[in-house]
Scaffold this motif. Sequence first.
Motif, PDB file in Angstrom:
ATOM      1  N   PHE A  93      39.052 -40.413 -25.298  1.00  0.00           N
ATOM      2  CA  PHE A  93      38.320 -40.222 -26.549  1.00  0.00           C
ATOM      3  C   PHE A  93      37.735 -41.554 -27.017  1.00  0.00           C
ATOM      4  CE2 PHE A  93      41.852 -36.906 -27.101  1.00  0.00           C
ATOM      5  CZ  PHE A  93      41.112 -35.936 -26.433  1.00  0.00           C
ATOM      6  N   ARG A  94      36.631 -41.922 -26.422  1.00  0.00           N
ATOM      7  CA  ARG A  94      35.946 -43.151 -26.793  1.00  0.00           C
ATOM      8  C   ARG A  94      34.456 -42.880 -26.984  1.00  0.00           C
ATOM      9  NH1 ARG A  94      38.254 -47.593 -22.462  1.00  0.00           N
ATOM     10  NH2 ARG A  94      40.327 -46.664 -22.185  1.00  0.00           N
ATOM     11  N   GLY A  95      33.814 -43.767 -27.681  1.00  0.00           N
ATOM     12  CA  GLY A  95      32.367 -43.643 -27.884  1.00  0.00           C
ATOM     13  C   GLY A  95      32.034 -42.852 -29.129  1.00  0.00           C
ATOM     14  N   GLN A  96      32.256 -41.548 -29.105  1.00  0.00           N
ATOM     15  CA  GLN A  96      31.898 -40.662 -30.213  1.00  0.00           C
ATOM     16  C   GLN A  96      33.136 -40.206 -30.995  1.00  0.00           C
ATOM     17  OE1 GLN A  96      29.604 -38.117 -27.425  1.00  0.00           O
ATOM     18  NE2 GLN A  96      27.943 -38.286 -28.897  1.00  0.00           N
ATOM     19  N   TYR A  97      34.087 -41.115 -31.094  1.00  0.00           N
ATOM     20  CA  TYR A  97      35.343 -40.792 -31.771  1.00  0.00           C
ATOM     21  C   TYR A  97      35.712 -41.913 -32.737  1.00  0.00           C
ATOM     22  CZ  TYR A  97      35.727 -37.468 -27.909  1.00  0.00           C
ATOM     23  OH  TYR A  97      35.491 -36.481 -26.997  1.00  0.00           O
ATOM     24  N   LEU A  98      36.520 -41.565 -33.717  1.00  0.00           N
ATOM     25  CA  LEU A  98      37.046 -42.532 -34.672  1.00  0.00           C
ATOM     26  C   LEU A  98      38.547 -42.640 -34.453  1.00  0.00           C
ATOM     27  CD1 LEU A  98      36.730 -44.336 -37.212  1.00  0.00           C
ATOM     28  CD2 LEU A  98      37.131 -42.274 -38.586  1.00  0.00           C
ATOM     29  N   VAL A  99      39.017 -43.841 -34.113  1.00  0.00           N
ATOM     30  CA  VAL A  99      40.429 -44.081 -33.847  1.00  0.00           C
ATOM     31  C   VAL A  99      41.046 -44.768 -35.060  1.00  0.00           C
ATOM     32  CG1 VAL A  99      42.111 -45.208 -32.348  1.00  0.00           C
ATOM     33  CG2 VAL A  99      39.990 -44.286 -31.376  1.00  0.00           C
ATOM     34  N   GLN A 100      42.110 -44.183 -35.578  1.00  0.00           N
ATOM     35  CA  GLN A 100      42.844 -44.760 -36.698  1.00  0.00           C
ATOM     36  C   GLN A 100      44.327 -44.756 -36.361  1.00  0.00           C
ATOM     37  OE1 GLN A 100      41.696 -42.454 -40.170  1.00  0.00           O
ATOM     38  NE2 GLN A 100      40.124 -43.947 -40.686  1.00  0.00           N
ATOM     39  N   THR A 492      33.280 -44.174 -17.218  1.00  0.00           N
ATOM     40  CA  THR A 492      32.185 -44.219 -18.180  1.00  0.00           C
ATOM     41  C   THR A 492      32.488 -43.268 -19.332  1.00  0.00           C
ATOM     42  OG1 THR A 492      29.802 -43.881 -18.471  1.00  0.00           O
ATOM     43  CG2 THR A 492      30.897 -42.493 -16.855  1.00  0.00           C
ATOM     44  N   TRP A 493      32.273 -43.719 -20.580  1.00  0.00           N
ATOM     45  CA  TRP A 493      32.754 -42.946 -21.738  1.00  0.00           C
ATOM     46  C   TRP A 493      32.054 -41.602 -21.936  1.00  0.00           C
ATOM     47  CZ3 TRP A 493      29.481 -41.464 -25.555  1.00  0.00           C
ATOM     48  CH2 TRP A 493      28.290 -42.179 -25.740  1.00  0.00           C
ATOM     49  N   PRO A 494      30.774 -41.382 -21.517  1.00  0.00           N
ATOM     50  CA  PRO A 494      30.204 -40.044 -21.722  1.00  0.00           C
ATOM     51  C   PRO A 494      30.810 -38.970 -20.822  1.00  0.00           C
ATOM     52  CG  PRO A 494      28.459 -41.701 -21.491  1.00  0.00           C
ATOM     53  CD  PRO A 494      29.731 -42.326 -21.042  1.00  0.00           C
ATOM     54  N   ALA A 495      31.399 -39.366 -19.691  1.00  0.00           N
ATOM     55  CA  ALA A 495      31.886 -38.371 -18.730  1.00  0.00           C
ATOM     56  C   ALA A 495      32.949 -37.445 -19.304  1.00  0.00           C
ATOM     57  CB  ALA A 495      32.387 -39.068 -17.470  1.00  0.00           C
ATOM     58  N   PRO A 496      33.950 -37.923 -20.066  1.00  0.00           N
ATOM     59  CA  PRO A 496      34.949 -36.989 -20.604  1.00  0.00           C
ATOM     60  C   PRO A 496      34.349 -35.887 -21.460  1.00  0.00           C
ATOM     61  CG  PRO A 496      35.771 -39.223 -20.773  1.00  0.00           C
ATOM     62  CD  PRO A 496      34.340 -39.329 -20.331  1.00  0.00           C
ATOM     63  N   ALA A 497      33.258 -36.180 -22.192  1.00  0.00           N
ATOM     64  CA  ALA A 497      32.624 -35.141 -22.998  1.00  0.00           C
ATOM     65  C   ALA A 497      32.010 -34.063 -22.109  1.00  0.00           C
ATOM     66  CB  ALA A 497      31.560 -35.749 -23.906  1.00  0.00           C
ATOM     67  N   LEU A 498      31.503 -34.457 -20.938  1.00  0.00           N
ATOM     68  CA  LEU A 498      30.973 -33.469 -19.999  1.00  0.00           C
ATOM     69  C   LEU A 498      32.097 -32.628 -19.399  1.00  0.00           C
ATOM     70  CD1 LEU A 498      28.333 -35.684 -18.114  1.00  0.00           C
ATOM     71  CD2 LEU A 498      27.995 -34.242 -20.132  1.00  0.00           C
ATOM     72  N   LEU A 499      33.284 -33.184 -19.386  1.00  0.00           N
ATOM     73  CA  LEU A 499      34.456 -32.475 -18.845  1.00  0.00           C
ATOM     74  C   LEU A 499      35.264 -31.800 -19.942  1.00  0.00           C
ATOM     75  CD1 LEU A 499      35.707 -35.260 -16.391  1.00  0.00           C
ATOM     76  CD2 LEU A 499      34.255 -33.302 -15.836  1.00  0.00           C
ATOM     77  N   ALA A 500      34.690 -31.664 -21.133  1.00  0.00           N
ATOM     78  CA  ALA A 500      35.426 -31.134 -22.287  1.00  0.00           C
ATOM     79  C   ALA A 500      36.129 -29.807 -22.013  1.00  0.00           C
ATOM     80  CB  ALA A 500      34.485 -30.998 -23.486  1.00  0.00           C
TER      81      ALA A 500
END
Length: 574
Positions: A93-100, A492-500
């Motif tokens: 969960f990187r790129g388009q996520y907020l980590v707190q 690469t950070w976009p790949a996990p979103a493609l594998l959602a």
Amino acid sequence: MDHFSTQTYYARVREMARSQRGQIWLLASVVLAIGLFYALLVMAYLDPLNAFWSTDQGVKLVQTQSLILTKFHTSALVYPGITIDPNRQFMPFRGQYLVQGEQVFGMFPQAFSAVSAPFLFVFGYGGLYIVPVLAACAALFALALLGKRVLPLQWNIALVVAVGLCSPLIFYATNFWEHTTALCLVLFALLFSVYAIDRSQLAMLFAAGLCVGLAVWFRNETALVFPALLLGIWCAAGVVRFWGAIWLGIGGALAIGPLLFFNQTTYGAMLGAHVVVTGAAQRRDWLSWAEFLLVPSSSVFVLFLLFALILLWALSIYSNKLRNDVRLHYGFCLLVAALLLQIAPPSNEDGYTSLLTGCPLLLLCLLPVSARPRMSTIPPAVRLLSVFSVSFILCCWLARLPDGGVQQGPRMLLPAIVPLLLVGMWRARNWLAQHTVPRAVTACLLTLAVVGYASATAQIGGMRQLRMAMNANYQVLDSAAQSQQQVIVTDTWPAPALLAPLIYDGHLVFLVDSGKSLDEFMAALRAKNIHQFYYLGIFDAAIARDSQEWAAVKPVGKRRALAYQLRGQSFIFP
């Protein structure tokens, strides 16, 4: 005589009521037919439905699935790989996520995920498209009710069909995106505002404010609807009554207040996760924003043609002689055709991004109609929609909203595009009504045909782009699913979103960014007695050079070349 007059009066009232109901039922039937066409496109043309237009939809799917898994108890995402990666070093969960801290959130609206979750749970991936389609149909029905106040029935039907099939609405209605939901609420806000003015019931502006406030739950930029709507009401009603503005503000505050509280308590920022994550990273300066989203200015000739169109429009307002000259109408038609030839892809390098390339029907707003029109002769609804749309675009320009990347028309401006199409249709109808010269009528019909064809072609191109993107993304998804590997690692950070679709479906997806990171990841796998994984990435060669463990890794099967320069292959290590 009095009795007869009373009977006649009530008979006429009943006849008018039946006629009004008949029109509404007919318009509803047209909207239903368009909705069924959207559903057919989704099921028959855009399948497979678990692949998406972009990474945005993948993140939204993760948010929606996580809400289902947690039974709506928290907005924080469930991390399935926590057993292997307790320190969250390789979290995807990187790129388009907020980590707190130890919590991570998707940056997109939780409201859209919440309303989509029940449909996903009941209907599977097909359920993801139910809300966009239904919201688009509701938006078309609100538009039909607006058009009913200023257009004859035939023209109103033409408006609904044009917006439904020849505007970017068709693209966003068949996409797992929240744009049609926000648009629906904005159009109902406009409808309530028109009712408030026509019926002098300013309390109806409370409902309008409530609708706009709810729209902000789905799209942040719809907050700019408030100033644009106030200005539109002022121009339509002559003056903004104090209590009308108060009612609008109360409705908006009641809807937005809980959102601000939710954002502050959940993300630590009142404006929400999306603003925190993106910030000003995607913003363009004012000039390039206008060039990118309003009209492609890569060609001086395009700007010249557009300026000539605006000049003809202005001259037609202030010159009776020129307005009645049929040469003006033919000149307008030729300029429109020349402009469309310049901006239509592939001649336009910006593709379908700008207003004119995404929806050429907007050129109808420049049709030369009447000389020196008095404001009082223009219906209040048309005045409100015209001023609102232009003001909303101006507010977006002043706010320098992010351009949004590759899109079908400027999606942030969708609340302005649809009302402007109603204004354009009203002008086209008046053009035909005010000119009886056959050649002028021919010019008008020819212009309508040209811009209608160009708009339909633009939407067909957009749908083809959508299908190609979904197929390319499905290729990536399918390669990982067919690998038979539970563990999938990418660089690469976009790949996990493609594998959602795989993240909560028995697979464990991880993200590494260096050779050292890969070595530590492989050590974590060994600790869990896992000795194989599927590698999906772009930078595998560079990472392998920096890795100390990669020499012991053995490939299994054949490497697959995928979309976006991604490569996928299974590996086993001792």
